[in-house]
Write a protein that holds these residues in place. Structure first.
Motif, PDB file in Angstrom:
ATOM      1  N   HIS A  23       0.641  -1.407  -0.173  1.00  0.00           N
ATOM      2  CA  HIS A  23      -0.146  -0.287  -0.163  1.00  0.00           C
ATOM      3  C   HIS A  23       0.744   1.194   0.276  1.00  0.00           C
ATOM      4  O   HIS A  23       0.646   2.283  -0.902  1.00  0.00           O
ATOM      5  N   ALA A  24       2.216   0.993   0.239  1.00  0.00           N
ATOM      6  CA  ALA A  24       2.779   2.792   0.791  1.00  0.00           C
ATOM      7  C   ALA A  24       3.733   2.698  -0.473  1.00  0.00           C
ATOM      8  O   ALA A  24       3.393   3.873  -1.061  1.00  0.00           O
ATOM      9  N   SER A  41       2.948   9.048  -6.463  1.00  0.00           N
ATOM     10  CA  SER A  41       3.417  10.579  -6.096  1.00  0.00           C
ATOM     11  C   SER A  41       4.497  10.635  -6.889  1.00  0.00           C
ATOM     12  O   SER A  41       4.581  11.575  -7.821  1.00  0.00           O
ATOM     13  N   ALA A  42       4.575   9.874  -7.986  1.00  0.00           N
ATOM     14  CA  ALA A  42       6.157   9.647  -8.745  1.00  0.00           C
ATOM     15  C   ALA A  42       5.772   9.552 -10.326  1.00  0.00           C
ATOM     16  O   ALA A  42       6.640   9.619 -10.865  1.00  0.00           O
TER      17      ALA A  42
END
Length: 275
Positions: free
Chosen positions: A257-258, A265-266
């Motif tokens: 999940h992280a 985000s990237a």
């Protein structure tokens, strides 16, 4: 490999079927093509034990189950099983029927997704093994037949009366288990017994593609989903919601999940680790 397993070693030689593990995919091939992969006492026992071992080995994320030759599995071998059962006492018969049921229980409780690549006839116990899998990819030549009443036994065997109504409804399950008639791939798809039908020549490739997708994806999310689907079959809504809430909260702390958030985000695709 799981750090929580016992000290006994894993089984290296499965003599009663073929096992190949590569790239996170464990492929089990029933290999008695001259008997349409009919099951023996040893095959039942080895399937039960292998399905229990696989989650702890650490080298498999998904299971593909198929048959060699022109059949998936024609059920119990008439000569090697049914003939021998005639000689047994009640206690031995119960030991046998519990063993066959343990195969289905192992299929459902194995946290790895199981793909049945049905390459021909799936009859009797073979039909229940396919039924207990998570995905059923059917070749166009595939067929099902829950034959138990046709040999004078209850149509409810190996958990079929539990699983089948939940998949196709009580009315269809009553028809299939009571009459024991053959149904072809197209009707199996119509009533919800097939995940997908593919040309015979494409079955192996389709199963490999689905297995690769599952193996390379978020394995922890897949296995947890399977576990919850199995556990919640007999729960009330409130209990299911609470179990899902606790599970989802735990997975929100998972590496995968992280990784999803970092990848989002990237602006890249996630690199799943299954943790």
């Amino acid at each position: 490999m799981s750090p929580f397993r016992a000290s006994a070693g894993f089984t290296e030689d499965w003599r009663h079927f073929d096992l190949e593990v590569a790239d996170g995919v464990a492929t089990i091939t029933l290999n008695r093509p001259d008997k349409l992969n009919a099951l023996t006492f040893d095959v039942y026992a080895d399937l039960r034990d292998l399905l229990t071992e696989l989650p702890h080995r650490g080298d498999a994320r998904v299971v593909v189950l198929t048959g060699a030759g022109r059949g998936f599995c024609s059920g119990g071998d008439v000569e090697e099983i049914i003939g021998e059962l005639q000689k047994m006492q009640a206690a031995q018969l119960l030991e046998f029927t519990r063993m066959t049921g343990a195969v289905v229980k192992a299929l459902r409780e194995c946290p790895l997704p199981v793909i049945a690549a049905v390459n021909g006839v799936a009859a009797g116990a073979g039909s229940v093994i396919a039924l207990a899998s998570d995905f059923r990819l059917l070749a166009e030549s595939a067929s099902f037949a829950f034959l138990f009443t046709k040999v004078g036994l209850a149509g409810a065997d190996m958990g079929s009366a539990y699983l089948l109504p939940r998949l196709v409804g009580l009315s269809r399950a009553t028809e299939l288990l009571m009459l024991g008639d053959k149904l072809d791939a197209r009707r199996a798809e119509t009533i919800g017994l097939a995940t997908k039908i593919v040309p015979d020549a494409d079955l192996k490739a389709e199963a490999a593609a689905l297995a690769a997708r599952l193996s390379s994806g978020p394995a922890l999310a897949y296995s947890t989903t399977k576990v919850l689907l199995t556990r919640e079959l007999d729960m009330d809504l409130g209990s299911s919601i609470e179990l899902e809430a606790m599970t989802q909260a735990l997975l929100m702390k998972s590496d995968d999940h992280a990784e999803f958030y970092a990848a989002w985000s990237a602006g890249r695709k996630p690199r799943w680790t299954g943790r």
